[in-house]
Every structure is written in C-alpha cells, then in structure tokens.
Design a protein around this motif. Sequence first.
Motif, PDB file in Angstrom:
ATOM      1  N   ASN A 105       0.649  -0.873   0.337  1.00 27.71           N
ATOM      2  CA  ASN A 105       0.272   0.338   0.479  1.00 27.71           C
ATOM      3  C   ASN A 105       0.918   1.411   0.662  1.00 27.71           C
ATOM      4  O   ASN A 105       0.650   2.680  -0.744  1.00 27.71           O
ATOM      5  CB  ASN A 105      -1.107  -0.258   0.986  1.00 27.71           C
TER       6      ASN A 105
ATOM      7  N   LYS B  31      -7.983   2.107  -6.149  1.00 21.07           N
ATOM      8  CA  LYS B  31      -7.166   1.942  -7.285  1.00 21.07           C
ATOM      9  C   LYS B  31      -8.058   1.273  -8.521  1.00 21.07           C
ATOM     10  O   LYS B  31      -8.606   0.796  -7.814  1.00 21.07           O
ATOM     11  CB  LYS B  31      -6.035   0.627  -6.452  1.00 21.07           C
TER      12      LYS B  31
ATOM     13  N   GLY C  95      -6.933  -5.695   1.584  1.00 23.90           N
ATOM     14  CA  GLY C  95      -6.181  -5.921   1.772  1.00 23.90           C
ATOM     15  C   GLY C  95      -5.847  -5.392   3.887  1.00 23.90           C
ATOM     16  O   GLY C  95      -5.949  -6.068   4.685  1.00 23.90           O
TER      17      GLY C  95
END
Length: 126
Positions: A18, A76, A83
């Motif tokens: 990230n 994104k 995550g």
Amino acid sequence: VLADHIGIEQVLTNLLRNAADAMAGRPGPPVIDVSTRLIDPEADESATVQVTVRDTGPGLQGRSLDELCTAFFSTKQDGMGLGLGICRSIVEQHGGRLAATDHPEGGACFSFNLPVSVAMPMLEPA
Ligand SMILES: Nc1ncnc2c1ncn2[C@@H]1O[C@H](COP(=O)(O)OP(=O)(O)O)[C@@H](O)[C@H]1O
Ligand SMILES: [Mg+2]
C-alpha cells in the motif's frame, strides 16, 4: 511477542505494498520507513511492540481507518480493497490493534501493536 509469522508477514506485505502504491507517480523521493519500538504498559495493560510503516504518499486524505478497512473499499483502478481489513483482523487475532495517522511532514503512518508475552519460566531440574 508470540505471533504467527506467516500472518504478520502478510500484514507487513500489505502495508508495504500500500505504501509503495500510494507513492507511485508522485513527485519527490519515495521513502518507506519501517520502525519498531517497545511501548511501556499503561495501567494494567501489558507492554506492546509497535511496528510502524510510514510513507511519503498523500496520507489518509481525511478518511478514517474504518473506512479504509471496509471490504472492497479501494481508490485504485485494479484494487481489491481487502488488504487493510485482512491486516486488521490478523492483528486483532493477536490481541493487537491497527492504527493509521497522517505524518506531520506528510504521508501516512500505519502501525500495529502486539502484546509482549510473558516469558515461560525455566523449569528447575528435579
Ligand atoms: N499508505 C497509504 N496511503 C494512502 N492511502 C492508503 C494507504 N494504504 C491504503 N490506503 C487507502 O486504503 C484503500 C484500501 O486499501 P486496501 O484495503 O489495502 O485495498 P487496495 O490496496 O486493494 O486498494 C486504498 O485503496 C487506499 O485508498
Ligand atoms: Mg492493499
């Protein structure tokens, strides 16, 4: 700490990826700073080891950790948005806590605390 090393590796991998994603294509040098420190116990809590991953990306942009951890939340194009939720549940399974803040000089800081386990006392030989 007593920890499932595969789980903690997954947490670190997610946070590092990230951080790298957050810095991609931005001006200025991309820097990821990973640090650990021992935090003294407060009141009747146990000491914890805190692991922090700091980057030089855009920071949290006003979003709360709850929002970022929501399943399928992603900014994104090809993001899964799973995550951070996975990171938080792994950390909580260890009795720890995931936190996120903006760094005063820019970028995001994601950190997790794991409780320090009490060492097993050595058995005296009979
Ligand atoms: N280091 C970071 N800096 C800025 N925003 C972040 C950072 N880490 C996560 N985020 C934000 O949280 C969202 C969710 O992250 P995550 O659950 O890992 O899913 P994904 O990486 O698939 O988007 C990201 O899309 C991004 O908007
Ligand atoms: Mg991710």
